[in-house]
Scaffold this active site. Structure first.
Site, PDB file in Angstrom:
ATOM      1  N   ASP A 152       0.863  -1.178   0.000  1.00  0.00           N
ATOM      2  CA  ASP A 152       0.000   0.000   0.000  1.00  0.00           C
ATOM      3  C   ASP A 152       0.907   1.239   0.000  1.00  0.00           C
ATOM      4  O   ASP A 152       1.598   1.503   0.980  1.00  0.00           O
ATOM      5  CB  ASP A 152      -0.894   0.020   1.241  1.00  0.00           C
ATOM      6  CG  ASP A 152      -1.985  -1.053   1.214  1.00  0.00           C
ATOM      7  OD1 ASP A 152      -1.747  -2.122   0.623  1.00  0.00           O
ATOM      8  OD2 ASP A 152      -3.057  -0.825   1.797  1.00  0.00           O
ATOM      9  N   LYS A 215      -7.086   3.331  -3.637  1.00  0.00           N
ATOM     10  CA  LYS A 215      -7.506   3.354  -2.238  1.00  0.00           C
ATOM     11  C   LYS A 215      -7.749   4.788  -1.794  1.00  0.00           C
ATOM     12  O   LYS A 215      -6.955   5.678  -2.112  1.00  0.00           O
ATOM     13  CB  LYS A 215      -6.413   2.684  -1.389  1.00  0.00           C
ATOM     14  CG  LYS A 215      -6.646   2.672   0.101  1.00  0.00           C
ATOM     15  CD  LYS A 215      -5.509   1.919   0.797  1.00  0.00           C
ATOM     16  CE  LYS A 215      -5.553   2.062   2.298  1.00  0.00           C
ATOM     17  NZ  LYS A 215      -4.421   1.363   2.972  1.00  0.00           N
ATOM     18  N   LYS A 251     -10.416   0.220  -2.668  1.00  0.00           N
ATOM     19  CA  LYS A 251     -10.371   0.040  -1.219  1.00  0.00           C
ATOM     20  C   LYS A 251     -10.706   1.351  -0.508  1.00  0.00           C
ATOM     21  O   LYS A 251      -9.880   2.247  -0.446  1.00  0.00           O
ATOM     22  CB  LYS A 251      -8.995  -0.452  -0.776  1.00  0.00           C
ATOM     23  CG  LYS A 251      -8.878  -0.636   0.745  1.00  0.00           C
ATOM     24  CD  LYS A 251      -7.494  -1.135   1.146  1.00  0.00           C
ATOM     25  CE  LYS A 251      -7.317  -1.148   2.659  1.00  0.00           C
ATOM     26  NZ  LYS A 251      -5.967  -1.622   3.069  1.00  0.00           N
TER      27      LYS A 251
END
Length: 315
Positions: A152, A215, A251
């Site tokens: 991430d 995300k 996400k």
């Protein structure tokens, strides 16, 4: 370095070309976007569908600990919870992943060996992203070497907001190249991007650079995932696949705390991107506190009553 979207090679050929492309995207109707997100959030979910949605949501959670006080013991305890979220009911699904800092990745990998639960590691000077590129890439290499299945990363919001889109694009490309077989989630920190137009541009920029997931947030700022910004990102991945054939995950992270909230987000996924995204390979929740409420609601559906406050663990 190649991207996952060769059809857009001209758009990424130069800083000016990328700026023209991103600013040529349709403007976002903020009122319409928020109204649609609110409308989808009113959908009624019946008992059988609710039980399915709760289990699906559990299976989509990235169970996370990203604190300065993290210890190997805390990470192992979190891993145990990811594998058996409800120790009294082994029919409960496992979570999708455990997310930790790179220095804790090896501990998580060892604790989750053979479980099927992924190890995600935040990198690139998370959460601020304020570091030189070589430092960020070293961070990624450490996480990958430790066995992380997913990385991430955070974008350089300062570069993005000042219009240096090619810098952000090239940084994502460089991080993607270091990921190897690990999947890359690109975090925009939507609460700092200020406008829906910027969120749409960041979504396309991340996808053009080869993100496997886009995300919303780090969970470390005041405004994180919202139905509206998640809806906008779901529209982006839907349109990107329609034009390129490449499917990208989404996400939302931060601020999703109740089963009711989770079900609303799943309705957004189904009604916007479609059923193909209703799978933890393509949709995740970055919301650790959500898990406890899902477990409580799951037991209520099963037994007809709520448990006491000590039914679930705090972490």
């Amino acid at each position: 370095m190649p991207t996952t979207a060769p059809a857009f090679a001209d758009a990424t050929a130069s800083d000016s070309a990328l700026r023209r492309f991103l600013h040529g995207l349709p403007g976002v109707d903020a009122v319409g976007l928020e109204a649609r997100a609110a409308s989808l959030g009113t959908r009624s979910i019946k008992t059988t569908a609710k039980a399915y949605a709760i289990d699906l949501a559990i299976s989509m959670i990235d169970l996370t600990t990203l604190e300065g006080a993290d210890t190997p013991g805390k990470v192992r305890a979190l891993a145990a919870k990811a594998v058996h979220p409800d120790p009294t009911d082994r029919t409960s699904p496992r979570t999708a992943a455990v997310c930790v800092y790179p220095d804790m990745a090896a501990t998580a990998v060892a604790a989750l060996a053979g479980s099927g639960v992924k190890v995600a590691s935040v990198a690139t000077a998370f959460p601020a992203g304020r570091a030189a590129l070589d430092v960020k890439l070293a961070d990624v290499r450490d996480a990958v070497a430790a066995g992380s299945d997913e990385i991430d990363m955070v974008i350089d919001r300062g570069a993005f907001l000042s219009g240096r889109y090619l810098k952000v694009y090239e940084e994502i490309l460089a991080v993607k190249a270091e990921c190897g077989s690990a999947r890359l989630k690109v975090i925009f920190e939507t609460g700092e991007l200020s406008t829906y137009d910027n969120i749409r541009r960041a979504s396309w920029l991340g996808m053009l650079a080869g993100a496997d997931f886009i995300k919303t947030s780090t969970g470390k700022v005041g405004v994180n995932a919202t139905p509206a910004n998640t809806l906008l990102m779901l529209e982006a991945v839907r349109d990107f696949r329609a034009q390129t054939g490449v499917q990208i995950g989404v996400k939302p992270a931060g601020g999703i705390r109740t089963s009711k909230d989770a079900v609303k987000f799943l309705v957004l996924v189904n009604e916007t991107a479609g059923e193909d995204w209703l799978d933890n390979h393509w949709f995740r929740f970055g919301a650790s506190s959500l898990l406890n409420d899902l477990l409580m609601q799951r037991q209520k559906l099963s037994t007809g009553r709520y448990s006491g406050p000590d039914y679930v663990t705090v972490d």
